[in-house]
Design a protein around this motif. Sequence first.
Motif, PDB file in Angstrom:
ATOM      1  N   MET A  77      -2.489 -20.688  10.919  1.00  0.00           N
ATOM      2  CA  MET A  77      -1.765 -20.543   9.954  1.00  0.00           C
ATOM      3  C   MET A  77      -2.759 -19.337   9.097  1.00  0.00           C
ATOM      4  O   MET A  77      -3.987 -19.693   9.114  1.00  0.00           O
ATOM      5  CB  MET A  77      -1.751 -21.617   8.703  1.00  0.00           C
ATOM      6  N   ASN A  78      -1.942 -18.411   8.493  1.00  0.00           N
ATOM      7  CA  ASN A  78      -2.857 -17.191   7.742  1.00  0.00           C
ATOM      8  C   ASN A  78      -3.457 -17.814   6.428  1.00  0.00           C
ATOM      9  O   ASN A  78      -2.784 -18.533   5.824  1.00  0.00           O
ATOM     10  CB  ASN A  78      -1.966 -16.117   7.552  1.00  0.00           C
ATOM     11  N   ILE A  79      -4.743 -17.203   6.531  1.00  0.00           N
ATOM     12  CA  ILE A  79      -5.262 -17.389   5.023  1.00  0.00           C
ATOM     13  C   ILE A  79      -5.375 -16.079   4.443  1.00  0.00           C
ATOM     14  O   ILE A  79      -6.436 -15.406   4.961  1.00  0.00           O
ATOM     15  CB  ILE A  79      -6.545 -18.240   4.968  1.00  0.00           C
ATOM     16  N   VAL A  80      -4.867 -15.932   3.404  1.00  0.00           N
ATOM     17  CA  VAL A  80      -5.058 -14.368   2.686  1.00  0.00           C
ATOM     18  C   VAL A  80      -5.255 -14.538   1.099  1.00  0.00           C
ATOM     19  O   VAL A  80      -4.877 -14.888   0.328  1.00  0.00           O
ATOM     20  CB  VAL A  80      -3.669 -13.821   2.755  1.00  0.00           C
ATOM     21  N   CYS A  81      -6.309 -13.541   0.848  1.00  0.00           N
ATOM     22  CA  CYS A  81      -6.661 -13.098  -0.382  1.00  0.00           C
ATOM     23  C   CYS A  81      -6.608 -11.651  -0.526  1.00  0.00           C
ATOM     24  O   CYS A  81      -7.016 -10.982   0.366  1.00  0.00           O
ATOM     25  CB  CYS A  81      -8.091 -13.598  -0.967  1.00  0.00           C
ATOM     26  N   PHE A  82      -5.844 -11.076  -1.531  1.00  0.00           N
ATOM     27  CA  PHE A  82      -5.481  -9.768  -1.394  1.00  0.00           C
ATOM     28  C   PHE A  82      -5.352  -9.269  -2.941  1.00  0.00           C
ATOM     29  O   PHE A  82      -4.587 -10.009  -3.769  1.00  0.00           O
ATOM     30  CB  PHE A  82      -4.118  -9.570  -0.730  1.00  0.00           C
ATOM     31  N   PRO A  83      -5.802  -8.063  -3.357  1.00  0.00           N
ATOM     32  CA  PRO A  83      -5.871  -7.511  -4.632  1.00  0.00           C
ATOM     33  C   PRO A  83      -4.447  -7.290  -5.011  1.00  0.00           C
ATOM     34  O   PRO A  83      -3.693  -6.700  -4.230  1.00  0.00           O
ATOM     35  CB  PRO A  83      -6.689  -6.367  -4.475  1.00  0.00           C
ATOM     36  N   GLU A  84      -4.002  -7.490  -6.167  1.00  0.00           N
ATOM     37  CA  GLU A  84      -2.575  -7.359  -6.722  1.00  0.00           C
ATOM     38  C   GLU A  84      -2.147  -5.860  -6.556  1.00  0.00           C
ATOM     39  O   GLU A  84      -1.187  -5.594  -6.347  1.00  0.00           O
ATOM     40  CB  GLU A  84      -2.468  -7.960  -8.219  1.00  0.00           C
ATOM     41  N   ARG A  85      -3.022  -5.190  -6.884  1.00  0.00           N
ATOM     42  CA  ARG A  85      -2.733  -3.588  -7.064  1.00  0.00           C
ATOM     43  C   ARG A  85      -3.270  -2.875  -5.433  1.00  0.00           C
ATOM     44  O   ARG A  85      -3.041  -1.538  -5.924  1.00  0.00           O
ATOM     45  CB  ARG A  85      -3.525  -2.983  -8.191  1.00  0.00           C
ATOM     46  N   GLU A  86      -3.434  -3.474  -4.600  1.00  0.00           N
ATOM     47  CA  GLU A  86      -3.801  -2.846  -3.486  1.00  0.00           C
ATOM     48  C   GLU A  86      -2.431  -2.627  -2.581  1.00  0.00           C
ATOM     49  O   GLU A  86      -1.521  -3.231  -2.718  1.00  0.00           O
ATOM     50  CB  GLU A  86      -4.669  -3.571  -2.580  1.00  0.00           C
ATOM     51  N   ASP A  87      -2.473  -1.414  -1.768  1.00  0.00           N
ATOM     52  CA  ASP A  87      -1.329  -1.181  -0.916  1.00  0.00           C
ATOM     53  C   ASP A  87      -0.893  -2.185   0.169  1.00  0.00           C
ATOM     54  O   ASP A  87      -2.097  -2.487   1.002  1.00  0.00           O
ATOM     55  CB  ASP A  87      -1.754  -0.018  -0.067  1.00  0.00           C
ATOM     56  N   VAL A  88       0.128  -2.795  -0.131  1.00  0.00           N
ATOM     57  CA  VAL A  88       0.699  -3.803   0.820  1.00  0.00           C
ATOM     58  C   VAL A  88       0.530  -3.615   2.375  1.00  0.00           C
ATOM     59  O   VAL A  88       0.532  -4.468   3.181  1.00  0.00           O
ATOM     60  CB  VAL A  88       2.014  -4.533   0.245  1.00  0.00           C
TER      61      VAL A  88
END
Length: 325
Positions: free
Chosen positions: A82-93
Amino acid sequence: MGPEALSNILETIPVKEDKNLLVGYEKSDDASVYQISDDKAIIQTLDFFTPMVDDPYIFGQIAAANSLSDVYAMGGKPITAMNIVCFPEREDVNILKEILRGGAEKILESGAVLSGGHSIYDQEIKYGLSVTGVCSPKKILKNHGSCEGDILVLTKPLGTGILTTASKMGELTDEQMKEVIKNMTTLNKYAGEIITKYPVTACTDITGFGFLGHLYEMASSSEKTFIIESQYVPYLSGAKEFAKDFYITGSGQRNRKSLEGKVKFENIPFEIEEILFDPQTSGGLLFSVPVEYITYVMEELSGLEIKSAIVGSVEKKGEFSIIVR
């Protein structure tokens, strides 16, 4: 976090006894193992971290390979991830899309199934996997159990922490970078499938605590002294030269501090010490095996693209847990 800090924290956590929990965190093993039937146990692990390369696709591959590694270190086969993801809201998806694509390809290569994941917004990109594997309750590889006379084998060269640090400074050649990426994206699946054919007495994978940190966990838990022949320890191209020029990490220095008084160095150059303390990303397997099997194990491992090396031996417990000479 360093092993010393983690140890102090874990001492305060309440524990429930369960006879089916065959491997917990009490011996700092690579994953937990829980027996679900007479002939089957499940392995559970998770890992995630921040990018160490610029290419998101390659980062996804590395992070997934690193997460899957703990299952192989326990002698198991991964079945779900299962993926665990932390990602900036304004970053390029599209960056996230590439990270997940890289991870998914390594999951496919492992034979496991991507079964879901969880994501949150964060200021910094982080990615990894929660992995479930299976093994026989009678054939678990633990990080303790090494016997006097055993031979120690390492399945990947060291130096990824030093070289990725140098890479961030723009100092690596294209060939050096290719070698580092190959090392980090190669699954321990292939070495793991070979060593489980033999009566391996202890096994771990080399990650954040570095070669000596994980070696110490094996030696102390086995109540033995490990002798390391430094001239036979493999390391990546450029690692020695960059270590000599102090391209070293804060984590490596924490590893050094945590092992004060536990390792004896016999006239070992500073740069080799640093390689041995260097935190690894998706490092190789380190295992001990009775001497009578070593020829057969090494013959099979020699068929893999990344070559394994005999790095030392196991002796009865002495003043130090590890002697490097």
